[in-house]
Design a protein around this motif. Structure first.
Motif, PDB file in Angstrom:
ATOM      1  N   LYS A 105       0.895  -1.118  -0.125  1.00 25.77           N
ATOM      2  CA  LYS A 105      -0.089  -0.105   0.077  1.00 25.77           C
ATOM      3  C   LYS A 105       0.801   1.189  -0.054  1.00 25.77           C
ATOM      4  CE  LYS A 105      -3.498   2.344   2.555  1.00 25.77           C
ATOM      5  NZ  LYS A 105      -4.672   2.424   3.898  1.00 25.77           N
ATOM      6  N   GLU A 106       0.857   2.138  -1.059  1.00 22.79           N
ATOM      7  CA  GLU A 106       1.386   3.414  -1.121  1.00 22.79           C
ATOM      8  C   GLU A 106       0.565   4.310  -2.029  1.00 22.79           C
ATOM      9  OE1 GLU A 106       4.366   5.662  -0.326  1.00 22.79           O
ATOM     10  OE2 GLU A 106       4.738   3.390   0.127  1.00 22.79           O
ATOM     11  N   ASP A 107       0.602   5.513  -1.618  1.00 19.84           N
ATOM     12  CA  ASP A 107      -0.333   6.399  -2.329  1.00 19.84           C
ATOM     13  C   ASP A 107       0.122   6.466  -3.618  1.00 19.84           C
ATOM     14  OD1 ASP A 107      -2.169   6.639  -0.278  1.00 19.84           O
ATOM     15  OD2 ASP A 107      -1.358   8.607   0.453  1.00 19.84           O
ATOM     16  N   GLN A 108      -0.757   6.577  -4.762  1.00 22.73           N
ATOM     17  CA  GLN A 108      -0.163   6.979  -6.104  1.00 22.73           C
ATOM     18  C   GLN A 108       0.555   6.166  -7.076  1.00 22.73           C
ATOM     19  OE1 GLN A 108      -3.206   9.078  -6.680  1.00 22.73           O
ATOM     20  NE2 GLN A 108      -1.981   9.880  -8.102  1.00 22.73           N
ATOM     21  N   LEU A 109       0.802   4.829  -6.321  1.00 22.71           N
ATOM     22  CA  LEU A 109       1.488   4.004  -7.190  1.00 22.71           C
ATOM     23  C   LEU A 109       0.953   3.493  -8.503  1.00 22.71           C
ATOM     24  CD1 LEU A 109       3.186   1.462  -4.647  1.00 22.71           C
ATOM     25  CD2 LEU A 109       4.141   3.293  -5.805  1.00 22.71           C
ATOM     26  N   LEU A 110       1.462   3.586  -9.541  1.00 20.63           N
ATOM     27  CA  LEU A 110       1.345   3.305 -10.805  1.00 20.63           C
ATOM     28  C   LEU A 110       1.990   2.293 -11.787  1.00 20.63           C
ATOM     29  CD1 LEU A 110      -0.017   6.808 -11.738  1.00 20.63           C
ATOM     30  CD2 LEU A 110      -1.564   4.943 -11.131  1.00 20.63           C
ATOM     31  N   HIS A 111       1.802   1.909 -12.843  1.00 22.58           N
ATOM     32  CA  HIS A 111       2.694   1.151 -13.949  1.00 22.58           C
ATOM     33  C   HIS A 111       3.733   0.199 -13.343  1.00 22.58           C
ATOM     34  CE1 HIS A 111       1.698   5.520 -15.565  1.00 22.58           C
ATOM     35  NE2 HIS A 111       1.178   4.641 -16.481  1.00 22.58           N
ATOM     36  N   PRO A 112       3.053  -0.959 -12.630  1.00 26.95           N
ATOM     37  CA  PRO A 112       4.045  -1.791 -12.287  1.00 26.95           C
ATOM     38  C   PRO A 112       4.727  -2.672 -12.925  1.00 26.95           C
ATOM     39  CG  PRO A 112       1.766  -2.620 -12.302  1.00 26.95           C
ATOM     40  CD  PRO A 112       1.557  -1.366 -12.855  1.00 26.95           C
ATOM     41  N   GLY A 113       6.013  -3.013 -12.855  1.00 27.50           N
ATOM     42  CA  GLY A 113       6.671  -3.907 -13.542  1.00 27.50           C
ATOM     43  C   GLY A 113       7.285  -5.056 -12.628  1.00 27.50           C
ATOM     44  N   VAL A 114       7.237  -6.240 -13.320  1.00 26.36           N
ATOM     45  CA  VAL A 114       7.252  -7.546 -12.400  1.00 26.36           C
ATOM     46  C   VAL A 114       8.738  -8.263 -12.909  1.00 26.36           C
ATOM     47  CG1 VAL A 114       6.540  -9.657 -11.701  1.00 26.36           C
ATOM     48  CG2 VAL A 114       4.958  -7.561 -12.501  1.00 26.36           C
ATOM     49  N   SER A 115       9.629  -8.765 -11.919  1.00 22.60           N
ATOM     50  CA  SER A 115      10.571  -9.210 -12.304  1.00 22.60           C
ATOM     51  C   SER A 115      10.158 -10.714 -12.833  1.00 22.60           C
ATOM     52  CB  SER A 115      11.762  -9.466 -11.129  1.00 22.60           C
ATOM     53  OG  SER A 115      10.998 -10.297  -9.824  1.00 22.60           O
ATOM     54  N   ARG A 116      11.071 -11.475 -13.667  1.00 21.51           N
ATOM     55  CA  ARG A 116      10.702 -12.770 -14.189  1.00 21.51           C
ATOM     56  C   ARG A 116      10.364 -13.768 -13.092  1.00 21.51           C
ATOM     57  NH1 ARG A 116      10.819 -13.092 -19.615  1.00 21.51           N
ATOM     58  NH2 ARG A 116      10.902 -15.233 -19.390  1.00 21.51           N
ATOM     59  N   ASP A 117      10.860 -13.591 -11.968  1.00 22.94           N
ATOM     60  CA  ASP A 117      10.523 -14.804 -10.808  1.00 22.94           C
ATOM     61  C   ASP A 117       9.598 -14.129 -10.056  1.00 22.94           C
ATOM     62  OD1 ASP A 117      11.749 -12.646  -9.370  1.00 22.94           O
ATOM     63  OD2 ASP A 117      13.537 -13.862  -8.760  1.00 22.94           O
ATOM     64  N   SER A 118       8.842 -13.014 -10.443  1.00 24.57           N
ATOM     65  CA  SER A 118       7.936 -12.342  -9.592  1.00 24.57           C
ATOM     66  C   SER A 118       7.864 -12.066  -8.283  1.00 24.57           C
ATOM     67  CB  SER A 118       6.403 -13.429  -9.686  1.00 24.57           C
ATOM     68  OG  SER A 118       6.097 -13.599 -10.919  1.00 24.57           O
ATOM     69  N   LYS A 119       9.531 -12.129  -7.759  1.00 25.88           N
ATOM     70  CA  LYS A 119       9.741 -11.920  -6.509  1.00 25.88           C
ATOM     71  C   LYS A 119       9.792 -10.393  -6.151  1.00 25.88           C
ATOM     72  CE  LYS A 119      11.902 -16.272  -5.504  1.00 25.88           C
ATOM     73  NZ  LYS A 119      13.487 -16.693  -5.071  1.00 25.88           N
ATOM     74  N   TRP A 120       9.866  -9.565  -7.202  1.00 24.06           N
ATOM     75  CA  TRP A 120      10.063  -8.186  -7.216  1.00 24.06           C
ATOM     76  C   TRP A 120       9.564  -7.570  -8.007  1.00 24.06           C
ATOM     77  CZ3 TRP A 120      13.005  -6.613  -3.102  1.00 24.06           C
ATOM     78  CH2 TRP A 120      13.864  -7.341  -2.462  1.00 24.06           C
ATOM     79  N   LEU A 121       8.875  -6.139  -7.484  1.00 25.07           N
ATOM     80  CA  LEU A 121       8.084  -5.350  -8.540  1.00 25.07           C
ATOM     81  C   LEU A 121       8.688  -4.019  -8.465  1.00 25.07           C
ATOM     82  CD1 LEU A 121       6.029  -7.320  -6.635  1.00 25.07           C
ATOM     83  CD2 LEU A 121       4.625  -6.591  -8.762  1.00 25.07           C
ATOM     84  N   CYS A 122       8.480  -3.175  -9.480  1.00 21.11           N
ATOM     85  CA  CYS A 122       8.662  -1.956  -9.338  1.00 21.11           C
ATOM     86  C   CYS A 122       7.702  -1.020  -9.782  1.00 21.11           C
ATOM     87  CB  CYS A 122       9.938  -1.530 -10.569  1.00 21.11           C
ATOM     88  SG  CYS A 122       9.943  -1.932 -12.149  1.00 21.11           S
ATOM     89  N   ALA A 123       7.698   0.186  -9.597  1.00 23.55           N
ATOM     90  CA  ALA A 123       6.300   1.112  -9.991  1.00 23.55           C
ATOM     91  C   ALA A 123       6.980   2.479  -9.864  1.00 23.55           C
ATOM     92  CB  ALA A 123       5.296   0.683  -9.016  1.00 23.55           C
ATOM     93  N   ASP A 124       5.931   3.225 -10.448  1.00 23.52           N
ATOM     94  CA  ASP A 124       6.162   4.698 -10.458  1.00 23.52           C
ATOM     95  C   ASP A 124       5.182   5.442  -9.690  1.00 23.52           C
ATOM     96  OD1 ASP A 124       3.909   5.017 -12.034  1.00 23.52           O
ATOM     97  OD2 ASP A 124       5.256   5.561 -14.033  1.00 23.52           O
ATOM     98  N   ARG A 125       5.599   6.418  -9.007  1.00 24.69           N
ATOM     99  CA  ARG A 125       4.615   7.488  -8.474  1.00 24.69           C
ATOM    100  C   ARG A 125       4.581   8.706  -8.807  1.00 24.69           C
ATOM    101  NH1 ARG A 125       4.629   9.304  -1.795  1.00 24.69           N
ATOM    102  NH2 ARG A 125       2.753  10.266  -1.919  1.00 24.69           N
ATOM    103  N   ILE A 126       3.558   9.148  -9.547  1.00 23.95           N
ATOM    104  CA  ILE A 126       3.072  10.321 -10.189  1.00 23.95           C
ATOM    105  C   ILE A 126       1.940  11.297  -9.697  1.00 23.95           C
ATOM    106  CG2 ILE A 126       4.626   9.696 -12.184  1.00 23.95           C
ATOM    107  CD1 ILE A 126       2.039   9.124 -13.661  1.00 23.95           C
TER     108      ILE A 126
END
Length: 347
Positions: free
Chosen positions: A254-275
């Motif tokens: 849970k984090e305000d305004q997170l968008l556009h998720p990316g996922v590592s190929r093993d699904s253990k890590w994600l990235c996202a932007d906040r804008i």
């Protein structure tokens, strides 16, 4: 000789590589496709002149370049007559369109091979997608203005309209490991009563994915590489993951305004932007998220994007130790940047 510049992020202090320069809009591929070759040697980006419209969104248009990660050397691989480029998740090739003709780009040789044609007179409404079988799928606006999901068999070159709708269909993504399951959305440009859908090619049926309640706002969806889950955002603050069949869902963080998720190929890590998004102001940040604990870490900040086409759209490389993102500037340009995660103490 390295042809990229480096800088220290003003918020986090991490070292960032910037691969592009100039007044053009240089933007990485969308977060819903692989951005790197299978060996992580190269990544791809588009270069175009911004239109200046505030409601611009990412279209996957403009000249297509590949950049060598270690040297920063850039090479033009396809002109602006091509669009909708996306990488395959398993093999070292990409697909794109030239008009209504679907082409295959061979990453090792830079050869472009015509495969077949989509229905005449229409245009794609997002980038192409591929399944492990090789089947190519896209969302499409037909000549008669009816929207459709279209498949193209690269072996025969024949395309088929498998689903039609009066709704604007977008974000179409065939399951990476199952050509008979296609994810798509009802694209409104904002909220939707029921945004996410699954289409079963074998039974020709569409059904909602994550059935929405009044007031839900769902957006920005992507398959995991194994085709077992879909990651998406539930505004204003939830990063979520659901199983392929749409029967089980969980909140990752849970984090305000997170968008556009990316996922590592093993699904253990994600990235996202906040804008800032649809009238809600926010700092412009790139996050790394632990997929098991939900712990998150800010990696980088940027100036405010002028339009949707300049959003940060972070993505992992195939190994999962680098993140590629767009860096918009207040002067209107956008540049492609990369952070090496080996310098980061992961959350």
């Amino acid at each position: 000789m390295r042809n990229f510049t480096t800088y220290r992020d003003s918020v986090t202090g991490y070292e960032i590589r910037q691969y592009t320069q100039g007044q053009e809009r240089n933007t990485k591929l969308y977060f819903t496709t692989e951005n790197f070759t299978t060996d992580d040697r190269y990544f791809f980006f588009n270069q175009q002149i911004p239109s200046g419209l505030k409601n611009e969104v990412y279209q996957g248009t403009g000249d297509l370049y590949k950049a060598e990660v270690e040297s920063g050397e850039l090479k033009l691989v396809a002109g602006s007559e091509y669009s909708g480029f996306a990488m395959d998740r398993f093999e070292n090739y990409g697909v794109m369109t030239k008009g209504n003709v679907v082409c295959r780009y061979e990453c090792d040789s830079d050869k472009i091979i015509e495969l077949g044609a989509l229905p005449a007179g229409g245009h794609i409404t997002g980038h192409l997608t591929t399944s492990k079988s090789g089947m190519i799928v896209c969302s499409y606006k037909q000549k008669n203005c009816i929207y459709a999901l279209v498949t193209l068999d690269p072996q025969t070159g024949k395309s088929e309209v498998v689903y039609q709708s009066d709704y604007n269909l977008g974000h179409a993504q065939v399951c990476p490991t199952d050509e008979n399951t296609i994810f798509f959305i009802h694209e409104t440009g904002g909220d939707a009563l029921q945004r996410m859908w699954l289409f079963d090619v074998t039974t020709s049926t569409a059904r909602p994915y994550y059935v929405e309640s009044e007031g839900d706002w769902i957006t920005h969806e992507v398959w995991t590489a194994d085709g077992e889950n879909i990651v998406f955002m539930k505004l204003p603050s939830y990063l979520m993951m659901g199983t392929k069949d749409g029967q089980n869902f969980r909140i990752i963080t849970k984090e305000d305004q997170l968008l556009h998720p990316g996922v590592s190929r093993d699904s253990k890590w994600l990235c996202a932007d906040r804008i800032g998004y649809l009238g809600v102001e926010s700092p412009n940040l790139v996050y790394l998220v632990n997929g098991e604990t939900g712990n998150s870490l800010v990696l980088a900040n940027t100036d405010t994007p002028r339009s949707g086409a300049d959003h940060l759209h972070p993505s992992f490389n195939r190994k999962g130790d680098m993140i590629l993102f767009n860096r918009p500037f207040d002067n209107g340009s956008t540049q492609v940047c990369l952070i090496d995660l080996n310098q980061v103490e992961r959350p």
